[in-house]
Each structure stands twice: as C-alpha cells, then as structure tokens.
Scaffold this active site. Structure first.
Site, PDB file in Angstrom:
ATOM      1  N   TYR A  61      34.345  72.636  65.346  1.00  0.00           N
ATOM      2  CA  TYR A  61      34.896  73.376  66.491  1.00  0.00           C
ATOM      3  C   TYR A  61      33.974  73.270  67.707  1.00  0.00           C
ATOM      4  O   TYR A  61      33.770  74.241  68.437  1.00  0.00           O
ATOM      5  CB  TYR A  61      35.117  74.851  66.138  1.00  0.00           C
ATOM      6  CG  TYR A  61      36.165  75.099  65.072  1.00  0.00           C
ATOM      7  CD1 TYR A  61      36.979  74.077  64.596  1.00  0.00           C
ATOM      8  CD2 TYR A  61      36.319  76.367  64.522  1.00  0.00           C
ATOM      9  CE1 TYR A  61      37.926  74.312  63.612  1.00  0.00           C
ATOM     10  CE2 TYR A  61      37.269  76.613  63.536  1.00  0.00           C
ATOM     11  CZ  TYR A  61      38.066  75.583  63.085  1.00  0.00           C
ATOM     12  OH  TYR A  61      39.002  75.815  62.105  1.00  0.00           O
ATOM     13  N   SER A 118      50.379  77.212  64.835  1.00  0.00           N
ATOM     14  CA  SER A 118      49.568  76.825  66.012  1.00  0.00           C
ATOM     15  C   SER A 118      50.253  77.185  67.332  1.00  0.00           C
ATOM     16  O   SER A 118      50.222  76.435  68.298  1.00  0.00           O
ATOM     17  CB  SER A 118      49.251  75.333  65.988  1.00  0.00           C
ATOM     18  OG  SER A 118      48.427  75.024  64.897  1.00  0.00           O
ATOM     19  N   SER A 121      39.333  74.391  52.621  1.00  0.00           N
ATOM     20  CA  SER A 121      40.412  74.405  53.608  1.00  0.00           C
ATOM     21  C   SER A 121      41.100  73.059  53.459  1.00  0.00           C
ATOM     22  O   SER A 121      40.624  72.040  53.971  1.00  0.00           O
ATOM     23  CB  SER A 121      39.858  74.575  55.025  1.00  0.00           C
ATOM     24  OG  SER A 121      40.907  74.471  55.965  1.00  0.00           O
ATOM     25  N   LEU A 165      50.918  81.130  62.668  1.00  0.00           N
ATOM     26  CA  LEU A 165      51.962  81.156  63.690  1.00  0.00           C
ATOM     27  C   LEU A 165      52.313  79.732  64.100  1.00  0.00           C
ATOM     28  O   LEU A 165      52.765  79.485  65.223  1.00  0.00           O
ATOM     29  CB  LEU A 165      51.504  81.984  64.897  1.00  0.00           C
ATOM     30  CG  LEU A 165      51.056  83.411  64.559  1.00  0.00           C
ATOM     31  CD1 LEU A 165      50.544  84.135  65.795  1.00  0.00           C
ATOM     32  CD2 LEU A 165      52.182  84.194  63.915  1.00  0.00           C
ATOM     33  N   GLN A 214      37.749  76.224  40.600  1.00  0.00           N
ATOM     34  CA  GLN A 214      36.299  76.002  40.595  1.00  0.00           C
ATOM     35  C   GLN A 214      35.545  76.818  41.640  1.00  0.00           C
ATOM     36  O   GLN A 214      34.326  76.895  41.600  1.00  0.00           O
ATOM     37  CB  GLN A 214      36.020  74.513  40.806  1.00  0.00           C
ATOM     38  CG  GLN A 214      36.636  73.675  39.685  1.00  0.00           C
ATOM     39  CD  GLN A 214      36.233  72.216  39.760  1.00  0.00           C
ATOM     40  OE1 GLN A 214      35.183  71.887  40.288  1.00  0.00           O
ATOM     41  NE2 GLN A 214      37.080  71.348  39.245  1.00  0.00           N
TER      42      GLN A 214
END
Length: 269
Positions: free
Chosen positions: A69, A216, A166, A214, A179
């Site tokens: 980011y 994006s 993710s 939402l 795991q």
C-alpha cells in the site's frame, strides 16, 4: 453518535477482539494501480489523523495495511503514536509495490525481512495479524514457499499474534484456515464464490475478514435500495464473518458505513 463498541467480537480463536468494520488504508499510501471507480487524492497528515480519530470514536479498532500500500505503513507509525493499545493492526507479507508495479516474494528470508520492516515502520513490537498477500497462486504459495512455516515461527517468537492468508481461491482459504488463524476473503453482492471458506470458518471457530465488501465502491443496485445496507446484510448474515474491511477516506462514508453496520448487526442479533 452510533458506535461499534457494543459489537466487538473475537477474531476466531486468536484472542483478539475486533470491531465488525475495519479501516483499510491503501488510500493513505498509494494512488497508482488501484481499482476504484473515481480518482482520489491521498489525504495529508492532518486529514489522515482526523480520519483515524473519527474511526476510533466510532468504535473501530481494526486497521488494515500492507507493504504493497505504498507509504501506508510508514505513515501509520507516526499517526498512531501513543495509541498502540487502541488498535488491532493487520499487515501483510509477500507483495511489494515499486515504481507502479507489484512484485511477489514469499520466501522465508523475504518474509522475515518484511515483518521486521513492518514492525519498524509501524513503530511497534508486534503485529496483531499478518496475512500472506497472495498473487492468486494460493495453494502453491502455502505449500511450497515456506511462508506459512516462517509466520508460525514469528508467532512463536512473539513478533506477530496471529497469521493467515489474503487469498483468491476457495482451496487457498481452506488451507490457510487449517494451518493458520484467519483468512481474508472476497465476499460481496457480486462475488460469493469463496463462501465455502466462510462456512468452514463458522464450523471451526476461525477468523474471517472480508475484503471488497462494497465491491471496491462499485456496489450498485436497483432504485430505492441502499447498496451499503444490502452488502452488510449479506456479509453479517453469515455466521463465519468476523469483520469487513472498508477502505474509505471520506468521513461521511465512514460514519454512514458504521451506522448501517450497527443497524444491520442489531437487527440480526
């Protein structure tokens, strides 16, 4: 003012208590290569500080960042000084964003380097939840790169409290929950393919964070239907969901999202 404080809940079996909405911070650090319907300006420090203070006042204690980011982590360190006990911090390993391009490295060496760098940038001794930032090859990453084992060692060492994925696939999400502690999953009005991961989490007491809740910012429905409310009814209607990450830098959107989430969760309980 509506607050999410009464609705904090356990993130699986991690021992972490989190708000049902988390604040995503990609827009604090990066404005290139992001998939939003409208352009935006990265907030300056004053605006960012006000947004974080508002989120905290609204009962949000979950904050989501990542090395990919842009400058998000290094900005959050100073912005959150003196507030460490107020926040559950989620960051990631595996994806780097440089010169407008993503590159991926899931090796044990890079994982250790990345975690140490995140600790330094965020000015903290530990990160609550560290997620593997998948490039889509979830199963291969989890089984072949050594990243899972490395995160388990870092958890033992106290550098991180919990870890997970993710990801982008059902198989990856299920493997990560078997795991690890948590999966971050796409689940919204347009995309529900990863629902089996939520079902597994509900059955096995694991944590689930929802990304693109939402869609994006693309959530659009028929006239007279509030897309945010419809999205939250879907998401919080599933017993496997712990929290949804909302990446807004607009204070009005943030307060509306909180009021809507509180109303939906109240009506479901």
């Amino acid at each position: 003012m509506t607050s999410l404080h009464p609705f904090h809940r356990p993130l699986g079996s991690t021992g972490l208590m989190v708000s049902p909405l988390g604040l995503g911070t990609v827009k604090l650090g990066r404005d290139q290569g992001v998939k939003y319907p409208n352009g935006f300006t990265i907030p300056d420090d004053t605006e960012a500080r006000q947004l974080l203070a508002m989120a905290r006042d609204l009962g949000i204690n979950l904050i989501d960042t990542a090395p990919a980011y842009g400058r998000s982590e290094e900005r959050l360190g100073p912005l959150l000084r003196g507030q460490r006990e107020d926040w559950v911090i989620v960051s990631k390993v595996g994806e780097e964003f440089e010169a407008g391009q993503s590159r991926f490295d899931f090796s044990p060496e890079h994982t250790r380097f990345s975690v140490e760098r995140s600790l330094k940038r965020l000015e903290t001794d530990f990160i609550d939840l560290m997620l593997i930032h998948s490039d889509g090859n979830d199963v291969a990453i989890l089984q072949e790169s050594g990243v899972l084992e490395t995160l388990a060692e870092l958890k033992q060492a106290g550098k991180i409290r919990a870890f997970g994925l993710s990801g982008k696939t059902v198989e990856g999400g299920l493997l990560a929950l078997q795991q690890g502690d948590c999966a971050m999953v796409t689940y919204n009005l347009a995309e529900q393919g990863e629902k089996p991961v939520l079902d597994y989490a509900a059955q096995h007491g694991k944590g689930i964070l929802i990304k693109k809740a939402l869609a994006s910012g693309h959530a659009c429905l028929g006239a007279g239907v509030d897309p945010v409310r419809a999205s939250f009814e879907l998401i919080f209607g599933h017993p496997g969901v712990t929290s949804a990450i909302i990446g807004t830098i607009n204070p009005l959107h943030l307060s509306h999202n909180v009021a809507t989430a509180a109303a939906v969760i109240s009506s479901l309980s």
